[in-house]
Design a protein around this motif. Structure first.
Motif, PDB file in Angstrom:
ATOM      1  N   ASN B 105       0.847  -1.178   0.000  1.00  0.00           N
ATOM      2  CA  ASN B 105       0.000   0.000   0.000  1.00  0.00           C
ATOM      3  C   ASN B 105       0.889   1.236   0.000  1.00  0.00           C
ATOM      4  N   MET B 108       0.905   3.603   3.280  1.00  0.00           N
ATOM      5  CA  MET B 108       1.239   3.130   4.622  1.00  0.00           C
ATOM      6  C   MET B 108       2.726   2.849   4.702  1.00  0.00           C
ATOM      7  N   THR B 109       3.321   3.095   5.860  1.00  0.00           N
ATOM      8  CA  THR B 109       4.745   2.824   6.006  1.00  0.00           C
ATOM      9  C   THR B 109       4.992   1.328   5.933  1.00  0.00           C
ATOM     10  N   ARG B 112       4.364  -0.477   9.271  1.00  0.00           N
ATOM     11  CA  ARG B 112       2.972  -0.778   9.579  1.00  0.00           C
ATOM     12  C   ARG B 112       2.488  -1.993   8.826  1.00  0.00           C
ATOM     13  N   GLN B 113       2.930  -2.118   7.582  1.00  0.00           N
ATOM     14  CA  GLN B 113       2.437  -3.232   6.770  1.00  0.00           C
ATOM     15  C   GLN B 113       3.062  -4.541   7.201  1.00  0.00           C
ATOM     16  N   GLU B 116       1.361  -5.690  10.282  1.00  0.00           N
ATOM     17  CA  GLU B 116      -0.056  -6.026  10.191  1.00  0.00           C
ATOM     18  C   GLU B 116      -0.382  -7.480  10.538  1.00  0.00           C
ATOM     19  N   TYR B 152       8.335   4.728   3.373  1.00  0.00           N
ATOM     20  CA  TYR B 152       7.212   4.335   2.537  1.00  0.00           C
ATOM     21  C   TYR B 152       7.696   3.448   1.394  1.00  0.00           C
TER      22      TYR B 152
END
Lengths: 324, 329, 323
Positions: B105, B108-109, B112-113, B116, B152
């Motif tokens: 994505n 989103m950084t 974060r991914q 997840e 990113y």
């Protein structure tokens, strides 16, 4: 010597500002490249992304304007000639593109695509001759002349590539630059196209500059292989020597990274993995551009850029301080 | 150890407006823990669809898994409810996709991914997950891992993105990783780095790996066993050594004879497989390969051959398999 | 899910070639010929349009208006310019189905003949603005650099001027008449075409087939007209359709204000002008011409919608096969 390239350089300026542009940097896509190709032979130009091989191929055809250097085609300097000379020279050198779909005008029939160079240069005088000539070209590349009325989207990838090859052949060129001609094709179709290119070379005594990233394909089709890294050629040798006796550390790494379809061989083979990635083109490393990733780097490599030197028989050239 | 994965008669069909496509038909195979299975074939052979079917990621419409069993860790995945299958995805079974550009994505950084799956399956707080993520990025050899969590996707190169994807797949220590052409879009030296990395990590953690590719060299280097697919079916199964030393199916033989080999000293002419890959809307009768087959006999056009044992651990689906090693080897 | 679609569509792509193989003759490929009717040229577009409900409605209305315009002399019960001062401002009757205007002319006949003006002005002004705009867009997009910047600034300037006011000023300056109003409307409308064409050219000229033409020695003009323009036509056609509707509106607006087409030539806008003065007495005078204008504009907009839907997915369908 059909093609002789000396110190070819292609630099792209990077501008800042919208109206009053100021050049702030330069991308040295091709930074001093020299090689030659004999008539009827194939030189393979291989390297990873950002090495400048595609730009080199296009500069040879003047699709990019060289910033410096000399491109001698049959003795004439392409890099400096004017438009009318260029038009004349374009008949003798052609290009086959990588993207089989994008390189064909979707609104033209196969016949028209193939015949366009003929129409531009007025090679055929009447409709009958045009039809015969385009029929002949279709047959040469293994397509049925009846398919000439179809549009690109009605063909498969391999067939589209054949159309692209037929178009390149239409003016009976001497030199063809093949820019990754099989990379976008399925494995079983690649072999068909490679065989076609080889057959055509024999039949029409063509000279190829074969650009690709797949070393196996390049080694198969080429007589000589030039390995490029970040705008420079680091090693040139004939197809046998480049595999058996590579000298440049990058060539070693490249060869080692290519998996061979033979598990016994693979388990006995050295898997040399070099770390890091190809640096961006804007700020290339000092000295030898490969030095940050080179497993055998020495102090000299960081400061001094190595020149291309002949080795033993002269046909084999390397640009590396460690080879002296 | 008991088999980790047992696939039986898996069939996945797509109903398009031009007709029914049998993308995967009657596919069966086993996978043991820690093993690397190579799934080989050209585009359209059904290898990607098989992988998607295992994770039950087939879009419905137009696709549907119409038959079969996928027994993973003793449970049939096809009989599980949505909630249960979600518990497995990213947790017990993870996937690495081909396109590193679009698989993340962009807003989103990376941190974060990668975090997840940990948040979903391990119920971790962001902070706790963060430390684990930094560790994961370090394991996949991304330099300055801690700082990189804040980056990113567009700030990563293709190779680095793919490493991040591997990190994400490993986050919950799955038993099985499916890698669908993970290095096709990357440079050869980066490909070597990543595949070596994947091999090492899966070996260390005892993770099984299904490696999907069209590259016979990659399979030779990294796989333990191989399934060759054509037109939605498996046509040959063998250990990697047996397959290359003694390929039996004419398609496998043809494929090997048609690829240029780096170590080929003498200039040998490639022997391409004639014809085109099959039209899955109107597949040929009998054996799908028969129109292109050099070993064709009359029965091939009428009846489809089933997978039969050729020797130990080596199965072929052919009425007239190749008997001797081809001259190219 | 993109990956499945890619796998699937690549299978579909392989369908139907009878390629002559450089292989021993005993191998037939057992391939079926593709159904050419649904694959080439115009047919899939026509098919898509004729199955698009709103587009069909639009086409029907346009056909109706065309019939009205072409056969007005035979359809009209009276001479539209025939004045009958004994029957002024009458309500609909058997003699005058829609009533009469302030000098006794039959409204129905005037409306029927008015269609001629509207369609003629609408279509021809669109053609002119398209020709100008496409040419400018092609050159600007292809040449780039200073030429591009200059032409785009000019285009932007034109677009900044409020349309109606510009039109009126121009119409007033050029004087009355059909031809002048066509010029005035065209002078307004070219900017849209220029932008669309330029945008298309910018994205197309990067494609390898343009480079291939270069490599073959093609001149800039050849590339522009032979390669770029045919591939840029889709959005241009859609824009053209919608522009016709807009042109009809503009012509009516001008006529309403007394510019452009002059009495006694019948025009919907002119009829509206008369009707406006006598709104309470003969409301039909405002309703009917107004309705006609609305229908015409809607019809061309519907056609534009249908064309957009028909042309885009087809192109997308082909693009998927590239993958």
């Amino acid at each position: 010597m059909l093609l002789k390239v000396t110190d070819l350089a292609v630099y792209y300026p990077v501008y800042q500002g919208a109206v009053l542009k100021k050049k702030i940097a330069e991308v040295k896509a091709v930074d001093g490249v020299s090689f030659r190709i004999e008539e009827g032979k194939t030189l393979g130009l291989v390297g990873e992304s950002g090495c400048g091989k595609t730009t080199t191929g296009r500069a040879v055809l003047r699709l990019e304007k060289p910033t410096a250097g000399e491109v001698l085609f049959s003795g004439e300097d392409i890099s400096r000639c004017d438009n009318s000379q260029l038009r004349r020279l374009r008949r003798r050198m052609q290009i086959v593109f990588q993207d089989p779909m994008g390189s064909l005008d979707p609104r033209m029939t196969a016949r028209d695509i193939i015949g366009e160079p003929l129409r531009i240069h007025g090679s055929t005088t009447n409709k009958g001759e045009y039809r015969d000539e385009t029929d002949h070209l279709l047959e040469i590349v293994g397509l049925h002349p009846g398919m000439g009325e179809r549009y690109p989207h009605e063909f498969s990838g391999g067939q589209r590539q054949r159309i692209g090859i037929a178009r390149a052949l239409s003016l009976r060129p001497h030199l063809i630059v093949c820019d990754e001609p099989v990379s976008a094709l399925d494995v079983s179709i690649q072999a068909q196209i490679i065989n076609l290119l080889e057959g055509l070379q024999e039949r029409f005594h063509l000279t190829y500059l074969f650009i690709a990233h797949d070393l196996s394909v390049v080694r198969h089709i080429s007589d000589h292989v030039a390995v490029m890294y970040l705008g420079n050629i680091v090693e040139i040798a004939d197809r046998h020597t480049i595999y058996r006796r590579p000298l440049h550390p990058y060539t070693h790494a490249l060869l080692s990274a290519v998996p061979i379809p033979d598990p016994v061989l693979e388990s006995n083979r050295e898997h040399l993995v070099i770390e890091g990635e190809v640096p961006g083109p804007l700020n290339p490393p000092s000295g030898c551009k490969f030095h940050p990733r080179c497993p055998r780097v020495e102090e000299r490599c960081r400061t001094e850029r190595p020149a291309m030197r002949g080795v033993s028989d002269g046909d084999h050239q390397v640009a590396c301080h460690l080879v002296d | 150890m008991a088999g980790l994965l047992e696939v039986r008669n898996l069939s996945t069909h797509f109903s398009t407006k031009e007709g029914l496509i049998r993308a995967v038909e009657d596919v069966s195979f086993d996978l043991d823990a820690g093993e690397t299975l190579g799934l080989v074939g050209e585009s359209g052979c059904g290898k990607s669809v098989s992988a998607m079917s295992l994770m039950r990621l087939i879009p419905n419409p137009p696709g549907k898994i119409v038959n079969g069993e996928i027994v993973f860790e003793g449970r049939d995945l096809l009989k599980l409810g949505d909630e249960e299958i979600r518990h497995i995805r990213g947790n017990r079974m993870a996937m690495i996709f081909q396109e590193p550009m679009t698989s993340f994505n962009p807003v989103m950084t990376i941190g974060r991914q990668v975090a997840e799956p940990l948040e979903i399956h391990r119920n971790m707080t962001r902070n706790k997950a963060w430390t684990i993520c930094a560790d994961l990025l370090r394991r996949v050899r991304i330099p300055e891992a801690g700082k990189r969590l804040q980056s990113y996707p567009h700030q990563f190169s293709g190779g680095m993105r793919q490493r991040a994807m591997i990190a994400m797949a490993l986050a919950c220590t799955p038993r099985l990783i499916i890698a669908d052409e993970p290095t096709t879009a990357l440079d050869v030296t980066i490909q070597a780095q990543l595949l070596e990395l994947m091999k090492q990590l899966t070996r260390d953690a005892g993770t099984a790996l299904i490696l999907i590719t069209h590259n016979l060299g990659i399979v030779a280097r990294y796989a333990d066993r191989v399934n060759v697919m054509y037109a939605g079916r498996i046509v040959e199964k063998a250990t990697v050594r047996a397959l290359y030393a003694d390929p039996r199916h004419p398609y496998t033989v043809g494929l090997m004879a048609s690829i240029p080999r780096l170590d080929q000293d003498v200039k040998r002419k490639l022997r391409p497989i004639p014809g085109q890959p099959p039209d899955l809307l109107h597949p040929p009768s009998g054996c799908a390969f028969h129109p292109r087959c050099r070993n064709r006999i009359p029965v091939c056009e009428i009846h489809r051959p089933a997978l039969e044992k050729a020797s130990d651990g080596h199965e072929v689906a052919c009425w007239n398999p190749v008997r001797e090693a081809p001259p190219c080897c | 899910m993109t990956m499945d679609e890619e796998t699937v569509s690549s299978d579909i792509r392989q369908a139907g070639d009878s390629e002559k193989e450089p292989a021993p003759p005993e191998f037939e490929t057992g391939r079926r010929e593709p159904r050419r009717s649904l694959r080439t040229g115009i047919r899939p577009i026509l098919y898509a349009i004729l199955h698009h409900k709103t587009a069909c409605m639009g086409i029907l209305i346009i056909l109706l208006l065309t019939v009205m315009a072409l056969f007005a002399p035979w359809l009209a019960p009276h001479d539209p310019n025939e004045q009958d001062l004994y029957h002024v401002l009458e309500s609909p009757s058997r003699r005058h189905l829609l009533g009469t205007d302030d000098v006794g002319r039959d409204l129905l006949s005037r409306v029927l003949f008015g269609a001629r003006v509207s369609l003629f002005v609408g279509l021809s002004s669109t053609v002119f603005s398209a020709l100008i705009g496409i040419f400018i867009g092609l050159v600007a997009g292809y040449k780039g650099g200073a030429i591009d910047m200059l032409t785009m600034r000019i285009t932007d300037t034109f677009m900044c001027i409020p349309g109606l006011i510009f039109l009126l000023v121009l119409a007033a300056a050029l004087g009355p008449g059909v031809h002048n109003i066509i010029i005035a409307i065209a002078a307004l409308g070219w900017t849209g075409f220029a932008r669309i064409t330029r945008g298309q050219v910018l994205s197309l000229r990067q494609l390898p087939f343009v480079e291939a033409a270069h490599a073959a020695g093609a001149s800039g003009w050849r590339i522009m007209f032979r390669h770029l323009l045919p591939n840029a036509m889709a959005p241009i056609i859609v824009a053209a359709s919608i522009t016709v509707g807009g042109a009809i509106m503009l012509e009516s607006a001008a006529a309403f204000l007394g510019l452009g087409v002059q009495p006694p030539t019948p025009s919907w806008g002119e009829a509206l002008r008369v009707g406006y003065s006598y709104l309470e007495i003969v409301p039909l005078f405002s309703i009917v011409p107004g309705l006609m204008i609305t229908l015409a504009v809607l019809a061309f907009n519907f056609l534009g919608d249908g064309l957009r839907d028909a042309l885009d997915p087809r192109l997308r369908g082909e693009a998927q096969k590239i993958v």
